[in-house]
Scaffold this motif. Structure first.
Motif, PDB file in Angstrom:
ATOM      1  N   GLY A  42       0.803  -1.207   0.000  1.00  0.00           N
ATOM      2  CA  GLY A  42       0.000   0.000   0.000  1.00  0.00           C
ATOM      3  C   GLY A  42       0.838   1.261   0.000  1.00  0.00           C
ATOM      4  O   GLY A  42       0.303   2.368   0.007  1.00  0.00           O
ATOM      5  N   ALA A  43       2.163   1.092  -0.014  1.00  0.00           N
ATOM      6  CA  ALA A  43       3.029   2.276  -0.038  1.00  0.00           C
ATOM      7  C   ALA A  43       3.100   2.827  -1.448  1.00  0.00           C
ATOM      8  O   ALA A  43       2.971   2.090  -2.418  1.00  0.00           O
ATOM      9  N   ASP A  44       3.313   4.146  -1.565  1.00  0.00           N
ATOM     10  CA  ASP A  44       3.470   4.721  -2.892  1.00  0.00           C
ATOM     11  C   ASP A  44       4.817   5.416  -3.083  1.00  0.00           C
ATOM     12  O   ASP A  44       5.064   6.014  -4.114  1.00  0.00           O
ATOM     13  N   VAL A  45       5.670   5.345  -2.065  1.00  0.00           N
ATOM     14  CA  VAL A  45       7.043   5.825  -2.218  1.00  0.00           C
ATOM     15  C   VAL A  45       7.970   4.789  -1.599  1.00  0.00           C
ATOM     16  O   VAL A  45       7.698   4.296  -0.501  1.00  0.00           O
ATOM     17  N   LEU A  46       9.036   4.448  -2.321  1.00  0.00           N
ATOM     18  CA  LEU A  46      10.042   3.554  -1.757  1.00  0.00           C
ATOM     19  C   LEU A  46      11.290   4.380  -1.474  1.00  0.00           C
ATOM     20  O   LEU A  46      11.820   5.043  -2.368  1.00  0.00           O
ATOM     21  N   ILE A  47      11.735   4.353  -0.221  1.00  0.00           N
ATOM     22  CA  ILE A  47      12.943   5.092   0.133  1.00  0.00           C
ATOM     23  C   ILE A  47      14.063   4.090   0.346  1.00  0.00           C
ATOM     24  O   ILE A  47      13.966   3.206   1.196  1.00  0.00           O
ATOM     25  N   LEU A  48      15.103   4.202  -0.456  1.00  0.00           N
ATOM     26  CA  LEU A  48      16.210   3.248  -0.390  1.00  0.00           C
ATOM     27  C   LEU A  48      17.359   3.843   0.407  1.00  0.00           C
ATOM     28  O   LEU A  48      18.100   4.683  -0.090  1.00  0.00           O
ATOM     29  N   ASN A  49      17.477   3.405   1.644  1.00  0.00           N
ATOM     30  CA  ASN A  49      18.600   3.843   2.463  1.00  0.00           C
ATOM     31  C   ASN A  49      19.775   2.900   2.221  1.00  0.00           C
ATOM     32  O   ASN A  49      20.237   2.212   3.124  1.00  0.00           O
ATOM     33  N   HIS A  50      20.203   2.860   0.983  1.00  0.00           N
ATOM     34  CA  HIS A  50      21.317   2.001   0.585  1.00  0.00           C
ATOM     35  C   HIS A  50      22.379   2.862  -0.055  1.00  0.00           C
ATOM     36  O   HIS A  50      22.110   3.951  -0.532  1.00  0.00           O
ATOM     37  N   TYR A  51      23.582   2.314  -0.125  1.00  0.00           N
ATOM     38  CA  TYR A  51      24.649   3.046  -0.777  1.00  0.00           C
ATOM     39  C   TYR A  51      25.533   2.062  -1.523  1.00  0.00           C
ATOM     40  O   TYR A  51      25.486   0.860  -1.273  1.00  0.00           O
ATOM     41  N   GLY A  52      26.333   2.561  -2.424  1.00  0.00           N
ATOM     42  CA  GLY A  52      27.296   1.722  -3.139  1.00  0.00           C
ATOM     43  C   GLY A  52      26.604   0.637  -3.955  1.00  0.00           C
ATOM     44  O   GLY A  52      25.553   0.861  -4.548  1.00  0.00           O
ATOM     45  N   LYS A  53      27.232  -0.523  -3.987  1.00  0.00           N
ATOM     46  CA  LYS A  53      26.693  -1.618  -4.787  1.00  0.00           C
ATOM     47  C   LYS A  53      25.312  -2.033  -4.310  1.00  0.00           C
ATOM     48  O   LYS A  53      24.489  -2.509  -5.087  1.00  0.00           O
ATOM     49  N   ASP A  54      25.055  -1.870  -3.006  1.00  0.00           N
ATOM     50  CA  ASP A  54      23.733  -2.209  -2.470  1.00  0.00           C
ATOM     51  C   ASP A  54      22.657  -1.382  -3.153  1.00  0.00           C
ATOM     52  O   ASP A  54      21.609  -1.893  -3.535  1.00  0.00           O
ATOM     53  N   MET A  55      22.928  -0.080  -3.294  1.00  0.00           N
ATOM     54  CA  MET A  55      21.942   0.790  -3.904  1.00  0.00           C
ATOM     55  C   MET A  55      21.788   0.450  -5.384  1.00  0.00           C
ATOM     56  O   MET A  55      20.684   0.429  -5.911  1.00  0.00           O
TER      57      MET A  55
END
Lengths: 474, 387
Positions: free
Chosen positions: A258-271
């Protein structure tokens, strides 16, 4: 700040070492150095002085690490008066002379942090104990930066943090020997907030995927505070292991949350991996709650954009610096970096280069390598011409305050490096906070007060490239 | 590997599985004293090879203990555990918690580390030892990997996840009373145990650990373990219950690992879950095989070699290499740098891999086999001359 006063302890340390050594009848040569110098790794009359560059050469942040190392090598060149001098010519006020530091030629040693606290401390210790570095710098992980910073404190050697974005790197206690030029998660939130409001409105449901260590935690917290301040709801925040490689098991639940925004708290290869997979799963083509599904990457870098290719188109985030900036300092840096390596520097390279120069400059200002004097010179240092506009090294928490860039993935890149477009340059005043805000009370049992994590966390796989959905098949 | 002749006075008793006679007993003690002296003087004789700095000699001693303990299980009893790093990690966490909650004195920390390692080994060993051979290896690997994953997920309140368990200024430390400014350092009744004094703590622990392993090897218990290694079925058929012995060996080995883990926390009060990763478990297997499994000294040598490679070879960069070869003419020097470069710096794994292959192919008994071959040849030369 009395909290930082460690001289007594250091002396006791040496005495303790001496007592035991003598007790075991080991020859005095072991501690000879310790008595002769008034501070650790004093270069004395030597012709050269050593810097230590401790960067991730393997692991999820290896790309950043490689670029950091390039920048350090360039900085050493410029400090020794080779090359075109780069930002040495634009730093104002500058005490640098282009003949090394305090007349001593700069040499350097390198180490691999492997993006692990253990390994990072081991290689930092090698630099300090064996190679005799006067200052060390680097790190592309806040977990590592925090761990190494306390080592710097114990050893009495200045640590100039490289790329580390966690609030805790400068927010917490005992950081006298640590300095951070890079911005932090709080500033990302403060800069990103107004832009998010403008672009996505105030009625949104956010879903966080967060790298499970100090940086991820504080970024999630800061971004949550910002977005909830806008009126957004946070549906869920899921922690993912660092270097997971495959994020499909974390992304599928987003589709039905039901979310409409995904926030990716990732960096580097993870992101790179999580964003690519999110796009492949069709998140961006979806309509949820009558709105276009959006992805936000609060901490962005050009290297990551390069890795993720066209998946970054239109995605918002913040960055410390970008090579397309047109001020004099940035231009000078991009030019000399480009001449040396054939491509523009990343933000990681920029912050590391600046840190090396700032340290050298502080030594020149202090007229000595003696750490307490160098620290005094850095504290409250107000400078310009390093690519971020007027910048202040705040004395209270050793954090730099400067403008923050809000960027968007470029949908019409003119060349392979033109991947991010600067949407907004948020002025320094808008991201400055009181230094007591982020210094949370030292938690008595640090681990115990952490919030309970959400269920559905996957088992960390055996190797770096484990098959997807290890858990679901069980 | 057990080829030494029984009872001969020149018997290389450190690695011979024979009943210790008085002559080899004396030889044992002489060797032990030499070992102790060598360990304590490491900071001196290692300086020509650039390895004499506190952090690395501490590591030599700590991983020496770890490998000696591992060898009790693998070399003596014949059980190949692929999950020994779990006990190392548990020992570290126990020690750091002791620093956080009780006192910065290292004695309780080491006791808790050993105890935690032992208890954990008892639990895992009780289950895993129901199988032998490859099944046992896989079980231990699975348990260790499980601990590693737990440390990163549900157990993060205890382990602090990826960031690692660290000291904080507000820790209670009930026996120490309120801390002063800054973080306290670990100490042994007031003497701080960092740098070289930390090394001497580890060195003394290594010497004691070596002595204990020596006693175990020479004891009837050690004999039983070797019998289990050579033919467990036959032991069972004669009505001998081997389970308690294998479990005891497993627990002892786990306690060694716990001690090593707690010492890692003593010299650097920080515990990270990566200490429990399978690569760390594999490393101790490599150390033992490289040095010579079943020997007392071999694992310590193996540990030293691997840690040396990891810390020294990995730090060679272009600058160091060009300085090394700058006595050569320019073109040749550059060529040498290009040739050597893939094997040092981040390519140190490659060098280690080549070395490991060479040793396993040509010296299946590890470095110790090489040493005994050389010694044997020298002896033959000498006896030829006198005879």
């Amino acid at each position: 700040m009395t909290i930082f006063d460690r001289t007594v302890n250091r002396r006791r340390l040496l005495q303790g070492g001496a007592a035991v050594t003598a007790g075991l009848a080991a020859p005095n040569l072991l501690i000879r150095g310790a008595w002769a110098e008034e501070f650790r790794n004093n270069p004395g009359n030597a012709k050269s002085v050593k810097f230590g560059f401790n960067v991730p050469q393997t692991g999820a942040y290896a790309d950043e690490g490689a670029d950091e190392l390039r920048a350090y090598q360039l900085a050493v060149k410029h400090l020794n008066g080779e090359g075109d001098g780069g930002m040495m010519n634009t730093l104002k006020p500058s005490s640098l002379k282009g003949n090394g530091v305090l007349g001593k030629k700069v040499e350097y040693v390198t180490g691999d942090t492997q993006t692990k606290s253990d390994a990072a401390r081991a290689s930092a210790k090698r630099m300090i104990e064996k190679d005799g570095v006067i200052m060390f710098s680097g790190g592309s992980s806040s977990g590592v930066a925090v761990a190494v910073q306390s080592l710097a404190q114990e050893m009495g050697v200045v640590f100039m943090c490289g790329l580390t974005h966690s609030n805790d790197t400068t927010g917490k206690d005992r950081k006298r020997y640590g300095f951070r030029h890079f911005f932090n998660a709080y500033m990302s939130g403060a800069a990103l907030g107004p832009v998010l409001k403008e672009e996505m409105g105030t009625d949104r449901k956010a879903y966080h995927l967060t790298a499970d260590y100090t940086w991820g935690w504080t970024q999630e917290e800061s971004i949550k505070n910002t977005t909830e301040g806008l009126g957004w709801q946070t549906v869920k925040a899921v922690r993912t292991p660092l270097g997971a490689g495959d994020f499909s098991q974390y992304i599928t639940p987003v589709l039905n949350s039901g979310a409409d925004v995904l926030i990716l708290n990732h960096y580097g290869k993870d992101m790179v991996n999580s964003l690519t997979q999110a796009v492949q799963f069709g998140l961006r083509d979806k309509q949820v709650n009558g709105k276009n599904f959006e992805i936000v990457v609060p901490l962005y870098s050009r290297l990551m954009a390069q890795g993720a290719g066209e998946n970054v188109n239109g995605i918002l985030g913040t960055t410390n610096w970008h090579w397309s900036l047109s001020d004099e300092g940035s231009q000078a840096f991009v030019k000399s970096f480009g001449q040396e390596y054939g491509f523009p520097p990343s933000q990681a390279a920029h912050t590391c280069y600046v840190q090396a120069l700032l340290y050298a400059n502080a030594c020149e200002m202090a007229g000595t390598f003696y750490p307490p004097e160098v620290i005094k010179a850095l504290e409250g240092f107000e400078f310009d011409g390093m690519g971020n506009g007027p910048t202040l090294y705040r004395a209270e928490d050793h954090q730099c305050f400067k403008k923050v860039l809000v960027v968007r993935g470029n949908d019409k890149p003119t060349n392979q490096f033109d991947l991010l477009k600067v949407v907004k340059e948020v002025p320094r005043e808008a991201v400055t906070y009181d230094h007591t805000t982020l210094r949370r009370r030292a938690r008595p049992l640090q681990g115990l007060s952490r919030p309970r994590r959400v269920p559905g966390r996957a088992v960390r796989s055996f190797g770096p490239a484990a098959p997807a959905g290890v858990r679901r098949t069980h | 590997m057990s080829t030494a002749t029984i009872g001969s006075p020149s018997d290389r008793s450190a690695r011979s599985p024979t009943i210790a006679g008085s002559a080899s007993n004396r030889a044992d003690h002489v060797k032990f004293l030499i070992f102790a002296a060598a360990v304590l003087t490491m900071p001196i004789w290692l300086s020509p090879v650039g390895a004499a700095y506190p952090d690395l000699v501490q590591k030599f001693a700590i991983y020496g203990i770890f490998a000696i303990g591992f060898n009790i299980l693998f070399g003596l009893t014949g059980y190949l555990s692929f999950g020994h790093a779990a006990f190392l990690g548990v020992g570290s966490y126990a020690a750091v918690w002791s620093f956080k909650l009780l006192t910065m004195n290292i004695v309780p920390a080491m006791l808790f580390g050993v105890l935690a390692g032992g208890v954990f080994a008892l639990l895992i060993g009780y289950v895993s030892l129901r199988r032998s051979g490859i099944y046992f290896s896989i079980l231990t690997l699975a348990f260790a990997q499980m601990s590693y994953n737990l440390a990163y997920s549900v157990l993060t309140p205890i382990t602090n996840g990826e960031t690692g368990l660290q000291l904080a200024h507000g820790d209670p430390r009930v026996l120490d009373g309120p801390a002063g400014a800054g973080l306290p350092s670990t100490n042994l009744f007031g003497v701080e145990t960092v740098g070289y004094s930390g090394f001497y703590v580890c060195a003394v622990a290594l010497i004691l650990a070596y002595y204990l392993a020596l006693r175990i090897t020479r004891s009837p218990f050690g004999m039983t373990l070797r019998a289990i290694k050579s033919n467990q079925n036959r032991m069972n058929y004669t009505g001998f219950n081997t389970r308690p012995y294998t479990l005891a060996a497993f627990v002892i080995s786990g306690m060694y690992a716990g001690l090593a883990g707690s010492l890692m926390a003593v010299v650097d009060p920080l515990a990270g879950a990566e200490r429990m990763q399978w690569t760390a478990s594999g490393e101790v297997v490599l150390m033992t095989i490289l040095g010579g499994s079943g020997t007392l000294l071999g694992p310590v040598l193996g540990a030293g070699i691997i840690k040396y490679f990891e810390n020294i070879f990995s730090a060679f960069n272009d600058q160091v290499l060009s300085r090394m070869f700058d006595f050569l003419p320019a073109g040749l020097g550059d060529l040498m740098v290009d040739l050597v470069q893939p094997f040092v710096g981040d390519g140190w794994h490659l060098t280690l891999g080549v070395l490991f292959m060479l040793i396993v192919i040509f010296l299946p008994g590890g470095v110790m086999e090489g040493v005994s071959r050389v010694a044997g040849r020298l002896r033959r030369v000498r006896s030829d001359r006198t005879g």
